[in-house]
Motif scaffolding. Structure first.
Motif, PDB file in Angstrom:
ATOM      1  N   ARG A   1      16.999  -5.649   0.314  1.00 33.11           N
ATOM      2  CA  ARG A   1      18.022  -4.895  -0.026  1.00 33.11           C
ATOM      3  C   ARG A   1      17.505  -3.267   0.383  1.00 33.11           C
ATOM      4  O   ARG A   1      16.250  -3.035   0.339  1.00 33.11           O
ATOM      5  CB  ARG A   1      18.083  -4.652  -1.755  1.00 33.11           C
ATOM      6  N   ALA A   2      18.463  -2.442   0.854  1.00 34.60           N
ATOM      7  CA  ALA A   2      18.179  -1.122   1.068  1.00 34.60           C
ATOM      8  C   ALA A   2      18.625  -0.239  -0.119  1.00 34.60           C
ATOM      9  O   ALA A   2      19.800  -0.425  -0.279  1.00 34.60           O
ATOM     10  CB  ALA A   2      18.746  -0.595   2.306  1.00 34.60           C
ATOM     11  N   TYR A   3      17.815   0.611  -0.602  1.00 36.57           N
ATOM     12  CA  TYR A   3      18.329   1.653  -1.876  1.00 36.57           C
ATOM     13  C   TYR A   3      18.220   2.786  -1.270  1.00 36.57           C
ATOM     14  O   TYR A   3      17.354   3.276  -0.581  1.00 36.57           O
ATOM     15  CB  TYR A   3      17.125   1.441  -2.921  1.00 36.57           C
ATOM     16  N   VAL A   4      19.479   3.286  -1.122  1.00 32.41           N
ATOM     17  CA  VAL A   4      19.750   4.853  -0.616  1.00 32.41           C
ATOM     18  C   VAL A   4      19.830   5.953  -1.651  1.00 32.41           C
ATOM     19  O   VAL A   4      20.849   5.578  -2.601  1.00 32.41           O
ATOM     20  CB  VAL A   4      20.884   4.497   0.399  1.00 32.41           C
ATOM     21  N   ALA A   5      19.499   7.005  -1.537  1.00 34.88           N
ATOM     22  CA  ALA A   5      19.669   7.951  -2.417  1.00 34.88           C
ATOM     23  C   ALA A   5      20.659   8.819  -1.697  1.00 34.88           C
ATOM     24  O   ALA A   5      20.680   9.537  -0.956  1.00 34.88           O
ATOM     25  CB  ALA A   5      18.366   8.990  -2.539  1.00 34.88           C
TER      26      ALA A   5
ATOM     27  N   VAL B   1      15.639   6.763   1.655  1.00 29.95           N
ATOM     28  CA  VAL B   1      15.986   5.257   1.847  1.00 29.95           C
ATOM     29  C   VAL B   1      14.484   4.559   1.564  1.00 29.95           C
ATOM     30  O   VAL B   1      13.585   4.948   2.026  1.00 29.95           O
ATOM     31  CB  VAL B   1      16.556   4.815   3.074  1.00 29.95           C
ATOM     32  N   HIS B   2      14.539   3.476   0.814  1.00 26.71           N
ATOM     33  CA  HIS B   2      13.596   2.527   0.510  1.00 26.71           C
ATOM     34  C   HIS B   2      13.984   0.971   0.502  1.00 26.71           C
ATOM     35  O   HIS B   2      15.295   0.763   0.225  1.00 26.71           O
ATOM     36  CB  HIS B   2      12.884   2.776  -0.765  1.00 26.71           C
ATOM     37  N   LEU B   3      13.347   0.249   0.962  1.00 21.72           N
ATOM     38  CA  LEU B   3      13.762  -1.309   1.298  1.00 21.72           C
ATOM     39  C   LEU B   3      12.654  -2.116   0.382  1.00 21.72           C
ATOM     40  O   LEU B   3      11.648  -2.017   0.398  1.00 21.72           O
ATOM     41  CB  LEU B   3      13.442  -1.734   3.010  1.00 21.72           C
ATOM     42  N   PHE B   4      13.473  -3.127  -0.234  1.00 17.56           N
ATOM     43  CA  PHE B   4      12.487  -4.029  -0.954  1.00 17.56           C
ATOM     44  C   PHE B   4      13.101  -5.437  -0.631  1.00 17.56           C
ATOM     45  O   PHE B   4      14.230  -5.658  -0.350  1.00 17.56           O
ATOM     46  CB  PHE B   4      12.678  -3.608  -2.472  1.00 17.56           C
ATOM     47  N   SER B   5      12.217  -6.350  -0.651  1.00 17.26           N
ATOM     48  CA  SER B   5      12.445  -7.816  -0.791  1.00 17.26           C
ATOM     49  C   SER B   5      12.069  -8.550  -1.792  1.00 17.26           C
ATOM     50  O   SER B   5      11.135  -8.041  -2.528  1.00 17.26           O
ATOM     51  CB  SER B   5      11.890  -8.267   0.644  1.00 17.26           C
ATOM     52  N   HIS B   6      12.629  -9.515  -2.303  1.00 20.69           N
ATOM     53  CA  HIS B   6      12.322 -10.525  -3.350  1.00 20.69           C
ATOM     54  C   HIS B   6      13.034 -11.971  -3.070  1.00 20.69           C
ATOM     55  O   HIS B   6      14.035 -11.895  -2.653  1.00 20.69           O
ATOM     56  CB  HIS B   6      12.668  -9.850  -4.611  1.00 20.69           C
ATOM     57  N   TYR B   7      12.798 -12.785  -3.965  1.00 18.45           N
ATOM     58  CA  TYR B   7      13.360 -14.131  -4.037  1.00 18.45           C
ATOM     59  C   TYR B   7      14.182 -13.991  -5.189  1.00 18.45           C
ATOM     60  O   TYR B   7      13.774 -13.378  -6.340  1.00 18.45           O
ATOM     61  CB  TYR B   7      12.281 -14.962  -4.224  1.00 18.45           C
ATOM     62  N   GLN B   8      15.471 -14.520  -4.900  1.00 19.98           N
ATOM     63  CA  GLN B   8      16.608 -14.457  -6.004  1.00 19.98           C
ATOM     64  C   GLN B   8      16.416 -16.088  -6.555  1.00 19.98           C
ATOM     65  O   GLN B   8      15.333 -16.918  -6.298  1.00 19.98           O
ATOM     66  CB  GLN B   8      17.677 -14.348  -5.544  1.00 19.98           C
ATOM     67  N   ILE B   9      17.446 -16.246  -7.410  1.00 20.05           N
ATOM     68  CA  ILE B   9      17.445 -17.730  -8.088  1.00 20.05           C
ATOM     69  C   ILE B   9      17.544 -18.624  -6.945  1.00 20.05           C
ATOM     70  O   ILE B   9      18.381 -18.470  -6.009  1.00 20.05           O
ATOM     71  CB  ILE B   9      18.603 -17.593  -9.339  1.00 20.05           C
TER      72      ILE B   9
ATOM     73  N   LEU C   1       0.660  -1.104  -0.045  1.00 18.83           N
ATOM     74  CA  LEU C   1      -0.042   0.071  -0.096  1.00 18.83           C
ATOM     75  C   LEU C   1       0.747   1.257   0.062  1.00 18.83           C
ATOM     76  O   LEU C   1       0.344   2.264   0.379  1.00 18.83           O
ATOM     77  CB  LEU C   1      -1.051  -0.012   1.282  1.00 18.83           C
ATOM     78  N   GLY C   2       2.075   1.146  -0.121  1.00 19.19           N
ATOM     79  CA  GLY C   2       3.066   2.247  -0.461  1.00 19.19           C
ATOM     80  C   GLY C   2       3.538   2.816   0.814  1.00 19.19           C
ATOM     81  O   GLY C   2       3.396   2.291   1.982  1.00 19.19           O
ATOM     82  N   SER C   3       4.486   3.807   0.722  1.00 22.87           N
ATOM     83  CA  SER C   3       5.170   4.412   1.828  1.00 22.87           C
ATOM     84  C   SER C   3       5.779   5.741   1.054  1.00 22.87           C
ATOM     85  O   SER C   3       5.689   6.242  -0.014  1.00 22.87           O
ATOM     86  CB  SER C   3       6.280   3.769   2.387  1.00 22.87           C
ATOM     87  N   GLY C   4       6.112   6.624   2.193  1.00 27.30           N
ATOM     88  CA  GLY C   4       6.801   7.789   1.991  1.00 27.30           C
ATOM     89  C   GLY C   4       5.923   8.989   1.231  1.00 27.30           C
ATOM     90  O   GLY C   4       4.944   9.533   1.840  1.00 27.30           O
ATOM     91  N   LEU C   5       5.764   9.083   0.003  1.00 30.49           N
ATOM     92  CA  LEU C   5       5.002  10.188  -0.563  1.00 30.49           C
ATOM     93  C   LEU C   5       3.758   9.773  -1.266  1.00 30.49           C
ATOM     94  O   LEU C   5       3.141  10.737  -1.831  1.00 30.49           O
ATOM     95  CB  LEU C   5       5.971  10.918  -1.872  1.00 30.49           C
ATOM     96  N   PHE C   6       3.478   8.533  -1.059  1.00 34.19           N
ATOM     97  CA  PHE C   6       2.112   7.810  -1.645  1.00 34.19           C
ATOM     98  C   PHE C   6       1.655   6.854  -0.781  1.00 34.19           C
ATOM     99  O   PHE C   6       2.389   6.193  -0.288  1.00 34.19           O
ATOM    100  CB  PHE C   6       2.365   7.533  -3.016  1.00 34.19           C
ATOM    101  N   GLN C   7       0.248   6.791  -0.828  1.00 33.95           N
ATOM    102  CA  GLN C   7      -0.272   5.455  -0.381  1.00 33.95           C
ATOM    103  C   GLN C   7      -1.343   5.007  -1.255  1.00 33.95           C
ATOM    104  O   GLN C   7      -2.056   5.522  -1.706  1.00 33.95           O
ATOM    105  CB  GLN C   7      -1.048   5.951   0.932  1.00 33.95           C
TER     106      GLN C   7
END
Length: 222
Positions: free
Chosen positions: A217-221, A202-210, A25-31
């Protein structure tokens, strides 16, 4: 993935599974809700209809604003996927809430005052507010229109906060990326820091790899 570690080391099931970010449902600048999208910025707090056409949401107007909206989060209805309460960091005007279930869903309700709120996040029964030049404040928010102060972590350069399990990731400009342990909301502490970068967001995302590996992973501006 789940855990069998004890109370105080990890969040409860509801705290993770019912958080807005976990529900997509989003985070930061949108929901994002099942029937609507909320955004904040120079144009105020904007509402879009995504029920009639999810691929091209139509603007429905603006919510009443008491200042310059900096960030938004929500308390969703985990069954219906709609937004029950909206929380907006309103700069010098603190944090306001909107009861989207009421007869006046666009009317702001002052929740936290006497601060310059530049970011806000919510997870389960707790609200996290970034105050300009101060740091992170944590509030108990079990009653959606009541915020009871619990604690503060002083990070004067803090700009944004992302919640993940028992940790909060905070972008702190020249202070880098700060990681706070929030297992005990009344006694949070800085558990780690990534320096050598200017972390603006900063934004965090999770996912399955091979294979069966699970990655966060944390993505930082910078």
């Amino acid at each position: 993935p789940h855990t069998i570690r004890g109370l105080g080391e990890v969040r409860s099931c509801a705290e993770c599974h019912r958080s807005p970010a976990s529900l997509g449902l989003g985070s930061g600048l949108f929901q994002i809700a099942r029937d609507s999208i909320f955004t904040v910025g120079e144009s105020g707090i904007r509402l879009f209809d995504r029920y009639s056409n999810p691929n091209m949401p139509l603007p429905l107007g603006n919510l009443i604003s008491t200042g310059k909206p900096e960030a938004v989060t929500s308390k969703p209805n985990v069954v219906e996927g709609t937004t029950e309460y909206l929380y907006v960091a309103m700069g010098n005007n603190g944090v306001v809430a909107y009861d989207r279930r009421s007869t006046e869903p666009d009317k702001p309700i002052l929740l936290i005052e006497d601060m310059e709120a530049i970011d806000v996040a919510r997870d389960s029964h707790y609200l996290f507010v970034v105050e300009e030049d101060v740091g992170i404040h944590i509030y108990y928010n079990d009653t959606p229109l009541v915020a009871t102060y619990l604690s503060t972590v002083e990070i004067p350069q803090a700009t944004r906060i992302e919640l993940w399990g028992i940790y909060a990731f905070v972008s702190a400009m020249e202070g880098g990326l700060v990681i706070i342990n929030i297992a005990d909301y009344s006694a949070p502490f800085i558990a780690g820091q990534v320096d050598g970068i200017v972390a603006a967001d900063v934004h965090l995302f999770s996912h399955y790899q091979i294979g069966s590996d699970f990655a966060v992973r944390a993505y930082v501006a910078d």
